[in-house]
Design a protein around this motif. Structure first.
Motif, PDB file in Angstrom:
ATOM      1  N   VAL A 125       1.025   4.136  -2.949  1.00 58.48           N
ATOM      2  CA  VAL A 125       0.783   5.573  -2.732  1.00 58.48           C
ATOM      3  C   VAL A 125       1.826   6.398  -3.473  1.00 58.48           C
ATOM      4  O   VAL A 125       1.492   7.324  -4.230  1.00 58.48           O
ATOM      5  CB  VAL A 125       0.787   5.925  -1.224  1.00 58.48           C
ATOM      6  N   ARG A 172       0.827  -1.206   0.000  1.00 61.00           N
ATOM      7  CA  ARG A 172       0.000   0.000   0.000  1.00 61.00           C
ATOM      8  C   ARG A 172       0.866   1.264   0.000  1.00 61.00           C
ATOM      9  O   ARG A 172       0.588   2.222  -0.728  1.00 61.00           O
ATOM     10  CB  ARG A 172      -0.918   0.013   1.235  1.00 61.00           C
ATOM     11  N   LYS A 228      -3.716  11.452   9.214  1.00 59.17           N
ATOM     12  CA  LYS A 228      -4.806  11.576   8.240  1.00 59.17           C
ATOM     13  C   LYS A 228      -5.100  13.029   7.881  1.00 59.17           C
ATOM     14  O   LYS A 228      -5.763  13.300   6.886  1.00 59.17           O
ATOM     15  CB  LYS A 228      -6.075  10.910   8.786  1.00 59.17           C
ATOM     16  N   ASP A 256      -3.960   8.464   5.589  1.00 59.06           N
ATOM     17  CA  ASP A 256      -5.241   8.362   4.875  1.00 59.06           C
ATOM     18  C   ASP A 256      -5.065   7.728   3.497  1.00 59.06           C
ATOM     19  O   ASP A 256      -5.898   6.934   3.042  1.00 59.06           O
ATOM     20  CB  ASP A 256      -5.891   9.743   4.745  1.00 59.06           C
ATOM     21  N   LYS A 257      -3.955   8.052   2.844  1.00 54.77           N
ATOM     22  CA  LYS A 257      -3.700   7.527   1.495  1.00 54.77           C
ATOM     23  C   LYS A 257      -3.331   6.044   1.536  1.00 54.77           C
ATOM     24  O   LYS A 257      -3.684   5.277   0.632  1.00 54.77           O
ATOM     25  CB  LYS A 257      -2.605   8.343   0.819  1.00 54.77           C
ATOM     26  N   GLU A 274      -4.440   3.859   3.721  1.00 53.26           N
ATOM     27  CA  GLU A 274      -5.666   3.106   3.989  1.00 53.26           C
ATOM     28  C   GLU A 274      -6.568   3.012   2.752  1.00 53.26           C
ATOM     29  O   GLU A 274      -7.356   2.069   2.625  1.00 53.26           O
ATOM     30  CB  GLU A 274      -6.423   3.746   5.164  1.00 53.26           C
ATOM     31  N   ALA A 275      -6.433   3.959   1.824  1.00 54.08           N
ATOM     32  CA  ALA A 275      -7.247   3.939   0.601  1.00 54.08           C
ATOM     33  C   ALA A 275      -6.540   3.250  -0.562  1.00 54.08           C
ATOM     34  O   ALA A 275      -7.165   2.992  -1.600  1.00 54.08           O
ATOM     35  CB  ALA A 275      -7.603   5.377   0.207  1.00 54.08           C
ATOM     36  N   ALA A 276      -5.269   2.925  -0.400  1.00 52.27           N
ATOM     37  CA  ALA A 276      -4.471   2.397  -1.514  1.00 52.27           C
ATOM     38  C   ALA A 276      -4.719   0.912  -1.755  1.00 52.27           C
ATOM     39  O   ALA A 276      -5.235   0.196  -0.888  1.00 52.27           O
ATOM     40  CB  ALA A 276      -2.988   2.637  -1.252  1.00 52.27           C
ATOM     41  N   SER A 277      -4.309   0.451  -2.927  1.00 51.29           N
ATOM     42  CA  SER A 277      -4.408  -0.962  -3.303  1.00 51.29           C
ATOM     43  C   SER A 277      -3.315  -1.773  -2.606  1.00 51.29           C
ATOM     44  O   SER A 277      -2.222  -1.261  -2.325  1.00 51.29           O
ATOM     45  CB  SER A 277      -4.260  -1.097  -4.816  1.00 51.29           C
TER      46      SER A 277
END
Length: 335
Positions: free
Chosen positions: A106, A102, A195, A207-208, A210-213
């Motif tokens: 990012v 992850r 975050k 935050d990035k 947690e949203a990443a692949s």
């Protein structure tokens, strides 16, 4: 004399045999007395030589296997085995592999880093130190470990001397960042492990992440053509002037990671690391050593003499690391 003695005469030993036997016994006694660890040292030396030969064979065959490559293979082989235990929470090999993916995703999507770029890491002991370290290494970046005890002018010197494209700062070190931010070179992009940010020019990372692949980045980003190429900068403490960066190659990481194995540790061991991860003892010998073994690491935020033995008991620790005066502090604790 009986008939049997006449039929089967006892064989005569050669005259040199008693002398040789006495010599062997004498040598054995001398070795036990003067060199009691000779055989243990010899076994250790042979293990080190065999490891060196194995690495050299990889090189001759054109196979460059790094410690990170070994970690990724372990995450496939034993995904559910605990790799890190931190403040009671277990992070498996698969967990660490996926979260470091992850981090890599990012910065890959951000497009600011290319293979060979340097990123400075100012973080304390926590799992995300390792996630960020491994994630950046998966992008083929050189990671500079900054000593969080160093402040203001000395810290600025460390950052400028390794010329990073990015500085990643832990959430508990924002005060330190605030001290140096006005004087930080504008070419350094700053990311903090939170975050949200009260600094207008600073990027948030948590935050990035947690949203990443969780998908792995292309293997060719991390692949090393030469074990002598640089992979880390580890700074001196700066006790005799400004801190200086030691340039660490893939080969040196491999050698450091082999230490616990060479001393007899196994995959079943649980290794307790209380030293700061910016230090080579904790990062190369400790984390790298766990990877070489496929073992488990109990990571402590910072060394505590009063909690040390209770932690060892709680987590069934079998191997500890120490430097300098650490053992004296432990021995002075009440029974």
């Amino acid at each position: 004399m009986s008939g049997w003695d006449g039929l089967y005469p006892l064989p005569m030993l050669p005259s040199w045999v008693p002398g040789a036997a006495a010599g062997i016994v004498s040598l054995h006694l001398i070795q036990k007395l003067l060199f009691p660890y000779f055989w243990a040292d010899l076994r250790y030396l042979l293990k080190v030589l065999m490891y060196g030969l194995r690495v050299e064979m990889y090189r001759l065959q054109g196979r460059t296997v790094t410690v990170l490559d070994k970690f990724v293979k372990l995450a496939e082989k034993q995904p559910h085995k605990p790799f890190l235990i931190y403040e009671g929470k277990v992070h498996t090999y698969q967990d660490v592999d996926r979260r470091s993916n992850r981090v890599a995703q990012v910065f890959l999507q951000h497009g600011a880093l290319k293979k060979g770029d340097t990123v400075a890491l100012l973080m304390g002991n926590e799992p995300d130190f390792i996630h960020v370290w491994f994630g950046l290494a998966k992008l083929g970046c050189v990671v500079a470990f900054l000593n969080f005890n160093v402040r203001s002018r000395s810290l600025l010197h460390c950052v400028s001397s390794c010329e990073p494209k990015i500085l990643v700062v832990g959430a508990d070190l924002l005060g330190t960042l605030e001290e140096i931010l006005p004087n930080l070179q504008k070419v350094v992009s700053v990311w903090i492990m939170t975050k949200d940010s009260s600094f207008p020019t600073v990027h948030t990372l948590l935050d990035k992440i947690e949203a990443a692949s969780e998908d792995p980045v292309p293997v060719n980003r991390r692949s090393a053509n030469n074990l002598k190429s640089s992979v880390l900068y580890i700074f001196t403490s700066g006790t005799t002037g400004l801190p200086k960066a030691a340039v660490i190659s893939h080969m040196q990481v491999l050698k450091g990671a082999a230490g616990l194995w060479a001393f007899g540790a196994t995959a079943e061991d649980i290794i307790y690391i209380t030293l700061p991860l910016y230090h080579s003892a904790a990062s190369l010998l400790g984390i790298g050593g766990c990877i070489e073994l496929g073992a488990t690491c109990v990571l402590k935020k910072k060394f505590s003499a009063s909690q040390f033995w209770s932690d060892c008991k709680k987590y069934n620790v079998t191997v500890i690391q120490y430097i300098g005066e650490l053992c004296r502090y432990l021995c002075s604790q009440p029974v």
